[in-house]
Scaffold this motif. Sequence first.
Motif, PDB file in Angstrom:
ATOM      1  N   UNK A 573      39.432-126.754 -72.218  1.00  0.00           N
ATOM      2  CA  UNK A 573      37.939-126.654 -72.157  1.00  0.00           C
ATOM      3  C   UNK A 573      37.318-126.835 -73.587  1.00  0.00           C
ATOM      4  N   UNK A 574      38.090-126.503 -74.683  1.00  0.00           N
ATOM      5  CA  UNK A 574      37.494-126.804 -76.085  1.00  0.00           C
ATOM      6  C   UNK A 574      37.353-128.188 -76.385  1.00  0.00           C
ATOM      7  N   UNK A 575      38.239-129.192 -75.764  1.00  0.00           N
ATOM      8  CA  UNK A 575      38.081-130.543 -75.938  1.00  0.00           C
ATOM      9  C   UNK A 575      36.812-130.978 -75.205  1.00  0.00           C
ATOM     10  N   UNK A 612      33.869-142.576 -72.568  1.00  0.00           N
ATOM     11  CA  UNK A 612      33.952-142.550 -74.070  1.00  0.00           C
ATOM     12  C   UNK A 612      34.192-141.224 -74.486  1.00  0.00           C
ATOM     13  N   UNK A 613      34.677-141.287 -75.768  1.00  0.00           N
ATOM     14  CA  UNK A 613      35.231-139.936 -76.310  1.00  0.00           C
ATOM     15  C   UNK A 613      34.325-139.521 -77.538  1.00  0.00           C
ATOM     16  N   UNK A 625      42.296-135.853 -80.273  1.00  0.00           N
ATOM     17  CA  UNK A 625      42.307-137.389 -80.657  1.00  0.00           C
ATOM     18  C   UNK A 625      43.892-137.800 -80.928  1.00  0.00           C
ATOM     19  N   UNK A 626      44.380-137.045 -81.882  1.00  0.00           N
ATOM     20  CA  UNK A 626      46.014-137.389 -82.306  1.00  0.00           C
ATOM     21  C   UNK A 626      46.873-137.037 -80.987  1.00  0.00           C
ATOM     22  N   UNK A 627      46.504-136.092 -80.393  1.00  0.00           N
ATOM     23  CA  UNK A 627      47.418-135.696 -79.160  1.00  0.00           C
ATOM     24  C   UNK A 627      47.262-136.862 -78.165  1.00  0.00           C
ATOM     25  N   UNK A 628      45.986-137.486 -77.930  1.00  0.00           N
ATOM     26  CA  UNK A 628      45.680-138.311 -77.054  1.00  0.00           C
ATOM     27  C   UNK A 628      46.654-139.664 -77.368  1.00  0.00           C
ATOM     28  N   UNK A 629      46.455-139.978 -78.658  1.00  0.00           N
ATOM     29  CA  UNK A 629      47.059-141.400 -79.230  1.00  0.00           C
ATOM     30  C   UNK A 629      48.625-141.425 -78.956  1.00  0.00           C
ATOM     31  N   UNK A 630      49.092-140.141 -79.547  1.00  0.00           N
ATOM     32  CA  UNK A 630      50.601-139.874 -79.377  1.00  0.00           C
ATOM     33  C   UNK A 630      50.934-139.938 -77.887  1.00  0.00           C
ATOM     34  N   UNK A 631      50.376-139.319 -77.057  1.00  0.00           N
ATOM     35  CA  UNK A 631      50.689-139.295 -75.566  1.00  0.00           C
ATOM     36  C   UNK A 631      50.523-140.650 -75.132  1.00  0.00           C
ATOM     37  N   UNK A 632      49.585-141.445 -75.358  1.00  0.00           N
ATOM     38  CA  UNK A 632      49.344-142.924 -74.949  1.00  0.00           C
ATOM     39  C   UNK A 632      50.506-143.757 -75.562  1.00  0.00           C
ATOM     40  N   UNK A 657      42.015-143.228 -86.792  1.00  0.00           N
ATOM     41  CA  UNK A 657      43.035-143.136 -85.793  1.00  0.00           C
ATOM     42  C   UNK A 657      44.432-143.394 -86.491  1.00  0.00           C
ATOM     43  N   UNK A 658      44.428-144.410 -87.216  1.00  0.00           N
ATOM     44  CA  UNK A 658      45.892-144.837 -87.631  1.00  0.00           C
ATOM     45  C   UNK A 658      46.476-143.612 -88.463  1.00  0.00           C
ATOM     46  N   UNK A 659      45.640-143.311 -89.272  1.00  0.00           N
ATOM     47  CA  UNK A 659      46.058-142.032 -90.136  1.00  0.00           C
ATOM     48  C   UNK A 659      46.620-140.860 -89.321  1.00  0.00           C
ATOM     49  N   UNK A 660      45.886-140.682 -88.107  1.00  0.00           N
ATOM     50  CA  UNK A 660      46.261-139.388 -87.406  1.00  0.00           C
ATOM     51  C   UNK A 660      47.580-139.414 -87.076  1.00  0.00           C
ATOM     52  N   UNK A 661      48.136-140.768 -86.623  1.00  0.00           N
ATOM     53  CA  UNK A 661      49.378-140.881 -86.242  1.00  0.00           C
ATOM     54  C   UNK A 661      50.513-141.504 -87.157  1.00  0.00           C
ATOM     55  N   UNK A 662      50.228-141.301 -88.697  1.00  0.00           N
ATOM     56  CA  UNK A 662      51.253-141.868 -89.628  1.00  0.00           C
ATOM     57  C   UNK A 662      52.396-141.243 -89.489  1.00  0.00           C
TER      58      UNK A 662
END
Length: 1343
Positions: A573-575, A612-613, A625-632, A657-662
């Motif tokens: 819900x917060x997302x 969009x996000x 967003x980091x969680x979404x990228x990692x899941x994808x 985005x790149x730094x969030x999944x470093x």
Amino acid sequence: MKPIQAANGFSFRVGFSGYSGHLRVEPLYTEERDNPIKSLPDFVLPPAFPAETPESIKEHIKEKYILPRLDEDAFSPEKAGKQWDFDWFARANIPLEPSMPRSIMVPTWELPFRRCKEGSTDGKWEPNSMQVDVSDIIVGGETRGSFPRTSGANDIVRGSINNRPFRPGGLEDQSLERIFPDGASNGEWVHEVLNGGPAQTIPPGFKEGLNLGDLTAHPCSWNVYKDQSALNNTAVGNLSELSVQFDDLFKKAWEEDVAELDKDGRSTESDSVKSETEANQADVLNTLDTGSSALDEILSVEAEKLDKNSDGGGQQQKEAWAVSGGSEWIAEQFYELVPDMAIEFPFELDTFQKEAIYYLEKGESVFVAAHTSAGKTVVAEYAFALASKHCTRAVYTAPIKTISNQKYRDFCGKFDVGLLTGDVSLRPEASCLIMTTEILRSMLYRGADIIRDIEWVIFDEVHYVNDVERGVVWEEVIIMLPRHINIILLSATVPNTIEFADWIGRTKQKKIRVTGTTKRPVPLEHCLFYSGELYKICERETFLPQGLKAAKDAHKKKNSNAASGGTGSSTRSSAVQDGTRGQKRETFNRGKQNKHSGPQNFGNSTGTGWGNQSSGGGQNSWSSRRTTWLTLIDKLSKKSLLPVVIFGFSKNQCDKSADSISGTDLTSSSEKSEIRVFCDKAFSRLKGSDRNLPQVVRVQGLLCRGIGVHHAGLLPIVKEVVEMLFCRGVIKVLFSTETFAMGVNAPARTVVFDTLRKFDGKEFRPVLPGEYTQMAGRAGRRGLDKIGTVIVMCRDEIPEEKDLKLVITGTPTKLESQFRLTYIMILHLLRVEELKVEDMLKRSFAEFHAQKKLPEQQQLLMRKLAQPKKTIECIKGEPAIEEYYEMHAEAEEHSEQISKAVMQSPVAQQFLTPGRVVVVKSQSAQDHLLGVVLKSSSANNKQYIVLFLKPDVPTMTQTPSDKSNLQDKKGADFHQGYVLLPKSKRGLEEDYRLSAGRRKGSGIINITLPHRGAAAGVSFEVKEAENTEFLSICNSKIKLDIPGLLEYGSSTAFSNAVQQLLKLKSNGNKYPPALDPVKDLKLKDVVLVDMYYKWTHLLQKMSENKCHECIKLEEHIMLAREIKKHKEEVNALEFELSNEALQQMPEFQGRIDVLRKIGCIDEDLVVQIKGRVACEMNSGEELICTECLFENQLDDLEPEEAVAIMSAFVFQQKNASEPSLTSKLSQAKQRLYDTAIRLGNLQTEFKIPITPEEYAHENLKFGLVEVVYEWAKGTPFADICQLTDVPEGLIVRTIVRLDETCREFKTASAIMGNSSLYKKMDAASNAIKRDIVFAASLYITGV
């Protein structure tokens, strides 16, 4: 040595001794003796050597000295393996040809009655001579180049401002008109000689000439055609002489269609024409006698002529310039058609590739439209191979520098390749040149000699012509290319390929073969990613609604769970709430943006309905967003869908985005080692401090884990490292902006769209279908993947089906003209008389459709002019109808404007009540209609119901068109005619139902509108009308039976209303007097009141004119109207055919005035020294740069300060942190800004659509002045990056372009003769050329 006296009677001969080439004196003992036997010589040639003859001697000399042969000593078999360094060009003994004269003398022809025979020999006239330029008398000389030319090595490639451009292909060849003076080129001198006149026998500069004697006249006929197309209609012209044998209608038709002939009126000519006419008439009579129909023959000839002229007035215009289709047979017989290919390919060619190669072998131009990675580059490679085979040159142009560098690396091993960009010039003498389109444009304008050798020009990424800023360059280059150059266009699939190719073909007057394919080499599937799952929505161009429905069901289920509450639903819900807040913040963020990323930050925002996000600003948002990228990424890795390119529309977003999944590691140990070794080699060319730049260190850390970033903010060397490693397959996830899809040929297994909305520099908008196709085309590696996957991220909501269909399967953006006038274009064209700016405007893609219709309009104009002129015969003496008609037309115009204002005024609405008589506008605008208002307008319905009389006269047998009126509904036997029936035959109910008096109606309208009928011999109509349809409100009002008219449709009520209207016309007036706008309607508008008094004054003057009481006034006014209409049509056609009709002609006139005002050109449009300096300014705004130089604004600055101020010309980012400047730099900045404002005001004064402030801010951006100043002083790159928030990549790009600006200023200072400025620019250029900014490209030097 004294000569030796030979003995008397001693004979000898000189001859060759065999074939060794030695001469031998052979004594002949042939003393005169009486005995013939003893007269034989004692020396006799051996029989092994034949006697020498002149032929044998010539053959020997030819073989020995003329035929080329290798040096036997140097090229003997024993020395076959040895090589020598031999400078052939230094040893070559080239005979110098005398330079061509600048001008020569040619004779001039004069009319016989103007000839002066005084001082001539024998009383004969001899022509005078005039001096003309050599380049003007050489036919086709403009095509081959200009005179004179310098021989500088740099000028050969780059050209020179002193050279004239090559003549563009497709321009009308006007050289024949300039070969001789007037009179010599129109054939008059030949005509004079044939008629026995004096011939020109003394050449210019000679005292005597040939004596031809007395010439006698030669019988001949002489026709001079104004239009060359008339030559094709000679047969039709002869037949037109026969049309008098038939009906006069044929004669009139022929006079209008056949081109006009100018015939000389001499006796010999008239006699010959007469004899030809008689002979033609005799031929027709003979034809009639033989039984064939001459009429059918003439009609067939006319039909053929009309067919020829149907498209543009000639067969040449009818020819299809863009040829597409009908080439299926080429692929089947390809190897028979092209048995000896210039280059062999290790794979089987596709059909469109075979077609293109076949047309290239034929020397034709080609337009190839295909998807990304379909193999368009094969066509470019074959053009390179053909150029090498033909010993010519080929030029490959690309829109951006990255493509040029990459193509240079790709072609280096196959061809003799050179590279020309703004800052790099490698092997310009190569046969295959790769350059940016701007470089080629500069070469064309400067008349570079290398243009002579070019056979092919390849335009890659032609759809880039839609770019607002640089699209004009493509059009300029295409228009300026000379005739001998063939064109190859490579483009993504666009809907108007044929239209664009047709424009190029018509512009260059050559056929363009259009080929290509819509088939993708690797089919694509499109999916939505939502809540950790992939939903397939499109496969092989077919949309799958079930996949979208499944995604929406999952979205509803997730939202319902979140709404129901629970421990696990709070995060989701917060997302969603964060996404909603992001949407609300979008509008606010437009005005308040982060300076570091500039407008690109807007790409993070969310758009409703586009999946969009929210970029969010808080930690929770990026955490989700980091969680979404990692899941994808985990999902793609499990399905073997890596590597993947993730497209975002913001540099800042890609970095975050790149730094969030470093923390994610996607590479093996061997791949890590390969990446580390590659990076060490690539960055080893940087000095120590540059190797430790934060960006370099950060990107290396990401690369080792298989994660890459690619956008314009990266350093060029870092971008190249990322591109090369991605092509090697060791980068698994790449976050990139859309420039990666345009500039790098590096396909991936999967493509992901982070959002389907982007900020284009002005506003947020959805991604266009063409942009989506370009980026999605990177999915699928040919030969490795069977299918490519495209994924659209969905975080907050699922896009609508129509939106997805539009972007995925929609039609790509059409190629549209972005042509605009620039000062440098105008100045370049004004330098050469043969090239006009109007010609450039006419041939632009924007004017294509208008120019395509010109031949048809020209033919229509000729027909209009050929029509017999109508005249007005006045019965009162001198005709004054023209003056009267002008007043009449002006009065009508004023009356219409007044009535329009009156009808919209509130006071007029009060008068438009039932029973008010009005004049209704007629569709024919010839005779307006008298009517009466039956029902007023209301708040719900703004229309009035009006009954008006129609001008057509009814017949007795006519029936009403409205079959649904009240009488028909009741089914009465009464047949409603147009004459009122006798009372004895009327229906009782109809005659007496409403005779007792007027009743109050219910307000219901029972008749069907429009209702048509007739009464009192006049037809009428009832319909709804708006107040704008009223011409005037009359001062009369009649009594009406409204219920009888609208509710019951009573014939009596209609008859009564019609008769009352007819009474108002019975007094001779066409309409009753109108209400006075000022007195009755209280019109108070000052302009309208003034117009009203002008109108009344015109009416007064008309009444005083003698035509006012004329019995033929109406007839003459109609005739005057027709004459004026015809004249206006002719004027309109002449305007359309003139240069004034061009869209940008007003702006061109304004820009010419600006250039004249500031002194770049004089009153005669001759380019002055200031204009020549402006022609050198390509990197900055030419006017501001030129004024800066001529105002000596850089004289009091040091080289470091000068180059810092000059950075304002090339820096492009709109928003940057405010620099901290010294007082000297601040003064220079203000001085330059004031100059820009002054130039902006000047352009505004001459009606150029700009504002001074916008003009100054658009062309001068001072954000990097401090950075460049410190860099020029020697500050390390890491330190200058701390002075601004501009990304490192943009800093490097600005400084590299600044070096090009310094070179342009150096050239300009040489033209001006300013040696101190020349040295200053040289010093400034040397100060900034160092370290990482000018590190060589990895594509050029290798790793």
